[in-house]
Scaffold this active site. Structure first.
Site, PDB file in Angstrom:
ATOM      1  N   ARG A  67       0.705  -1.082  -0.036  1.00 16.59           N
ATOM      2  CA  ARG A  67       0.058   0.011   0.035  1.00 16.59           C
ATOM      3  C   ARG A  67       0.768   1.383  -0.055  1.00 16.59           C
ATOM      4  O   ARG A  67       1.948   1.272   0.487  1.00 16.59           O
ATOM      5  CB  ARG A  67      -1.096   0.003   1.222  1.00 16.59           C
ATOM      6  CG  ARG A  67      -1.993  -1.004   0.957  1.00 16.59           C
ATOM      7  CD  ARG A  67      -3.117  -0.641   0.076  1.00 16.59           C
ATOM      8  NE  ARG A  67      -4.386  -1.513   0.098  1.00 16.59           N
ATOM      9  CZ  ARG A  67      -4.498  -2.492  -0.535  1.00 16.59           C
ATOM     10  NH1 ARG A  67      -3.496  -2.775  -1.365  1.00 16.59           N
ATOM     11  NH2 ARG A  67      -5.479  -3.163  -0.489  1.00 16.59           N
TER      12      ARG A  67
ATOM     13  N   GLU B 115      -4.073   7.667  -4.818  1.00 19.42           N
ATOM     14  CA  GLU B 115      -3.988   7.027  -6.158  1.00 19.42           C
ATOM     15  C   GLU B 115      -5.480   7.543  -7.062  1.00 19.42           C
ATOM     16  O   GLU B 115      -6.483   7.488  -6.503  1.00 19.42           O
ATOM     17  CB  GLU B 115      -4.215   5.435  -6.083  1.00 19.42           C
ATOM     18  CG  GLU B 115      -3.087   4.774  -5.535  1.00 19.42           C
ATOM     19  CD  GLU B 115      -3.099   3.290  -5.169  1.00 19.42           C
ATOM     20  OE1 GLU B 115      -4.356   2.691  -5.426  1.00 19.42           O
ATOM     21  OE2 GLU B 115      -1.852   2.606  -4.908  1.00 19.42           O
TER      22      GLU B 115
ATOM     23  N   HIS C  76      -1.786   0.240  -9.761  1.00 18.12           N
ATOM     24  CA  HIS C  76      -1.980  -0.371  -8.688  1.00 18.12           C
ATOM     25  C   HIS C  76      -2.665  -1.522  -9.439  1.00 18.12           C
ATOM     26  O   HIS C  76      -4.072  -2.158  -9.336  1.00 18.12           O
ATOM     27  CB  HIS C  76      -3.205   0.046  -7.849  1.00 18.12           C
ATOM     28  CG  HIS C  76      -3.510  -0.691  -6.318  1.00 18.12           C
ATOM     29  ND1 HIS C  76      -3.674  -0.063  -5.345  1.00 18.12           N
ATOM     30  CD2 HIS C  76      -3.264  -2.058  -6.198  1.00 18.12           C
ATOM     31  CE1 HIS C  76      -3.974  -0.907  -4.263  1.00 18.12           C
ATOM     32  NE2 HIS C  76      -3.469  -2.124  -4.811  1.00 18.12           N
TER      33      HIS C  76
END
Length: 395
Positions: free
Chosen positions: A311, A340, A359
């Site tokens: 993360r 993000e 991601h």
């Protein structure tokens, strides 16, 4: 995720004659090796579930029983939407429809009085819908929140638990694809693949410089911070590159380290000082928030690369920018950031010694499907009072 060809993993089989009950075979290739996840109860599948021979050498697990019901009698599951920018993918919605009555957030808000009684579960896909106190208070029959993915830092576990609602995740479905992206980032950064592609397609390129060099992965030292199921899968892959493997974990994993020839570093500082590549594979918790900051970066070799597949909040990004700008470390390769996406003017986006991907650790056709199937098995287990394969508890 599992790199074999995607197949339909939920197959009805009759369990008892004279009674129209169904069980569902759920394939977990990862269970045959190692599957660890922090802060999660691991059900022993071999004891709690009947294990049957599977095709292509795999093993199948018969998951919890559930009664055959007409569509209107199926338990309601709340989702954000179907399709669109943030909704559940249509093929996953089709899977859910086999076992649940799908209720979108729009349908729920338009008819709260009726829909609130029908919703027994929530399927969280890409961190949506948002689970807050107001939503929980409006769902009196809610029993389970099935998270598609392993990370649950977007869920307030303690608050949810206070409502008597269980939370599950999908650790087995995410391990392989996330480990794959970790290796991909390490290789891409080491061999400067993104820069190389840019050179090749640039209209200004007249020749290829002979002094444009990367670094070797084979034979290098990899430090893995977090030896859970994903960290172990990374170590398996690193072994094939003849890497020296170090790992740091809250608890020593002797079985895993022996299987892959890894060396345990009780102190993270020792790992940072020795590693050519440092890969972060931890859950985001208050303890791991900004786990890697200015001090930790300065302990790393100036030739080292930092890789993050966990993360974004695990790294102090301001400290990372400074370290990359000042060549404190060689490079960084990140599949996750905070937030993000990053603001378009963020300094990380202007550096040539960092690779950032959007991601995509589990962004494969096979992984997304199997995450949904694992989430379905979890939710059905809760609703039918069966052992829960992957329940997550508040610390």
């Amino acid at each position: 995720m599992f790199r074999s060809k995607a197949v339909s993993l939920l197959k009805p089989i009759h369990l008892m004659s004279g009674q129209p009950n169904l069980a569902y075979k759920f394939i977990h290739p990862a269970i045959a090796s190692h599957g660890h996840c922090c802060h999660r109860r691991n059900v022993d599948y071999r004891q709690r579930y009947k294990i049957c021979p599977g095709s292509a050498g795999r093993r199948t697990l018969s998951a919890p029983q559930t009664k055959v019901m007409a569509e209107e009698e199926l338990p309601g599951v709340l989702i954000l939407d179907i399709g669109g920018t943030h909704g559940v993918l249509e093929n996953l919605a089709a899977l859910l429809k086999k076992h649940f009555r799908l209720i979108t957030m729009k349908e729920f808000l338009e008819n709260k009085k009726e829909m609130s009684k029908k919703i027994q579960s929530i399927f969280v896909f890409e961190c949506r819908p948002t689970i807050d106190r107001e939503l929980l208070e409006s769902l009196p029959n809610l029993k389970v929140i099935g998270n598609s993915g392993v990370g649950v830092d977007h869920l307030d576990l303690k608050m949810i638990s206070n409502f008597g609602v269980k939370v599950t995740n999908t650790p087995h479905a995410v391990a392989d694809p996330t480990a794959d992206i970790g290796m991909a980032l390490m290789l891409a950064s080491a061999r400067r693949l993104v820069e190389g592609c840019q050179i090749v397609v640039s209209p200004d390129t007249k020749y290829f410089a002979v002094d444009w060099l990367g670094v070797d992965v084979t034979g290098a030292t990899l430090g893995i911070i977090g030896m859970g199921s994903i960290g172990y899968k990374v170590a398996q892959r690193a072994r094939a590159f003849n890497m020296r493997i170090l790992y740091h974990n809250r608890n020593r994993r002797k079985e895993e380290e022996e299987a892959v020839g890894a060396h345990y570093c009780e102190k993270m500082e020792d790992l940072l000082q020795q590693s050519d590549f440092v890969m972060l594979v931890v859950n985001l918790t208050p303890e791991t928030h900004k786990l890697i900051g200015k001090k930790e970066l300065e302990l790393m070799k100036p030739t080292a690369t930092l890789i993050n597949i966990s993360r974004g909040g695990v790294i102090d990004q301001d400290a990372l920018v400074e370290a990359l700008q000042n060549k404190v470390i060689r490079a960084a390769a990140l599949d996750v950031t905070y937030p993000e996406p990053l603001p378009r003017d963020h300094p990380l986006l202007k550096l040539n010694n960092v690779i950032i991907t959007p991601h995509i650790g589990t962004a494969t056709v096979q992984a997304i499907r199997m995450m949904a199937e694992e989430a379905i098995a979890n939710m059905l287990a809760v609703l039918n009072g069966q052992p829960i394969p992957s329940e997550v508890f508040a610390k």
